[in-house]
Scaffold this motif. Sequence first.
Motif, mmCIF file in Angstrom:
data_model
loop_
_atom_site.group_PDB
_atom_site.id
_atom_site.type_symbol
_atom_site.label_atom_id
_atom_site.label_comp_id
_atom_site.label_asym_id
_atom_site.label_seq_id
_atom_site.Cartn_x
_atom_site.Cartn_y
_atom_site.Cartn_z
ATOM 1 N N ARG A 1 108.589 48.359 57.048
ATOM 2 C CA ARG A 1 107.235 48.915 57.062
ATOM 3 C C ARG A 1 106.311 48.193 56.102
ATOM 4 N NH1 ARG A 1 107.211 54.346 55.064
ATOM 5 N NH2 ARG A 1 108.799 53.516 53.696
ATOM 6 N N THR A 2 106.870 47.571 55.100
ATOM 7 C CA THR A 2 106.048 46.911 54.091
ATOM 8 C C THR A 2 106.215 45.406 54.133
ATOM 9 O OG1 THR A 2 107.785 47.196 52.436
ATOM 10 C CG2 THR A 2 106.129 48.921 52.577
ATOM 11 N N GLY A 3 106.493 44.868 55.310
ATOM 12 C CA GLY A 3 106.576 43.426 55.460
ATOM 13 C C GLY A 3 107.747 42.801 54.755
ATOM 14 N N ALA B 1 101.610 44.339 48.428
ATOM 15 C CA ALA B 1 101.958 44.860 49.748
ATOM 16 C C ALA B 1 101.960 43.774 50.816
ATOM 17 C CB ALA B 1 100.972 45.961 50.138
ATOM 18 N N ASN B 2 101.714 42.535 50.427
ATOM 19 C CA ASN B 2 101.659 41.412 51.376
ATOM 20 C C ASN B 2 100.548 41.599 52.405
ATOM 21 O OD1 ASN B 2 102.456 38.905 52.345
ATOM 22 N ND2 ASN B 2 104.000 39.736 53.723
ATOM 23 N N ILE B 3 99.416 42.119 51.923
ATOM 24 C CA ILE B 3 98.248 42.374 52.763
ATOM 25 C C ILE B 3 97.106 41.471 52.305
ATOM 26 C CG2 ILE B 3 96.440 44.079 53.256
ATOM 27 C CD1 ILE B 3 98.609 46.221 53.223
ATOM 28 N N ASP B 4 96.439 40.834 53.258
ATOM 29 C CA ASP B 4 95.297 39.980 52.936
ATOM 30 C C ASP B 4 94.091 40.856 52.599
ATOM 31 O OD1 ASP B 4 96.827 37.739 53.576
ATOM 32 O OD2 ASP B 4 96.223 37.818 55.685
ATOM 33 N N ALA B 5 93.365 40.486 51.563
ATOM 34 C CA ALA B 5 92.181 41.226 51.136
ATOM 35 C C ALA B 5 91.005 40.264 51.044
ATOM 36 C CB ALA B 5 92.422 41.909 49.796
ATOM 37 N N GLU C 1 103.527 51.296 49.740
ATOM 38 C CA GLU C 1 103.905 51.960 50.985
ATOM 39 C C GLU C 1 102.723 52.672 51.630
ATOM 40 O OE1 GLU C 1 105.544 52.180 48.163
ATOM 41 O OE2 GLU C 1 107.533 51.340 48.571
ATOM 42 N N SER C 2 101.960 53.438 50.843
ATOM 43 C CA SER C 2 100.857 54.205 51.430
ATOM 44 C C SER C 2 99.727 53.291 51.894
ATOM 45 C CB SER C 2 100.338 55.247 50.435
ATOM 46 O OG SER C 2 99.751 54.642 49.295
ATOM 47 N N LEU C 3 99.575 52.133 51.279
ATOM 48 C CA LEU C 3 98.568 51.187 51.739
ATOM 49 C C LEU C 3 98.906 50.708 53.149
ATOM 50 C CD1 LEU C 3 95.978 49.699 51.005
ATOM 51 C CD2 LEU C 3 97.366 47.931 49.906
ATOM 52 N N HIS C 4 100.174 50.453 53.416
ATOM 53 C CA HIS C 4 100.591 50.089 54.768
ATOM 54 C C HIS C 4 100.372 51.245 55.746
ATOM 55 C CE1 HIS C 4 102.513 46.079 54.846
ATOM 56 N NE2 HIS C 4 102.591 46.252 53.539
#
Length: 207
Positions: free
Chosen positions: A5-7, A60-64, A190-193
């Motif tokens: 779920r979190t990459g 979180a391995n998320i692009d911003a 986790e909650s960001l995903h």
Amino acid sequence: MTDSRTGGIPQQHHAQVHYGVPLGHPGPQPAWVTASTGFGENGHRGDFGETFIRMLAAAANIDAARRERDRVGVDWQLGHPGRAGTMRYPVIEAQVKCTSSPTVHDEHIDFRLENKNYNLLAGREYSIPRFLFLVLAPSDPLAWSEATEDRLSVRRAAYWMCLHERDLVEGKKTDKQTLHVPRANLLTVESLHDLFAKDYRDMLVVE
């Protein structure tokens, strides 16, 4: 153990939640602090709050992507490639606020948001889900972070809230609405995903 779920980021299990390492008495302020007349002012707090969110996104391995012009009510656009069998390249947007003087209750945090900013988050007429990210920081900027050879600790915490089910409000743009931001909505890797879930896209009505 990794969590799809979190990459692929390892699951984080904590017996207790820690929002940073207490610094104790900071001692005399260094010359660069006393020489800065704007240390700890609103712009400084805002920059810290946005950097706090950027750090969580990186973990979180998320692009911003930072919005260069503040005219649409969001500060950051967050996205990731998606996973097999799911929506490709999902995106969300966030308006970030940082406060050092919140009113904290057992279940929620009171936060006063101007009508202008409230109306840019409320309602369903968007193509991308929007969220309020509220960062809580100590009143003393010297307590915002501590760097050691072992870790970098930042204080204190961030929370999220979705306003798509709220009606827009009337009145002066500078009037304020009191939001009750749930303390259960702690912003983590986790909650960001979880904010990319289909439920939030289904709230939107775009003609």
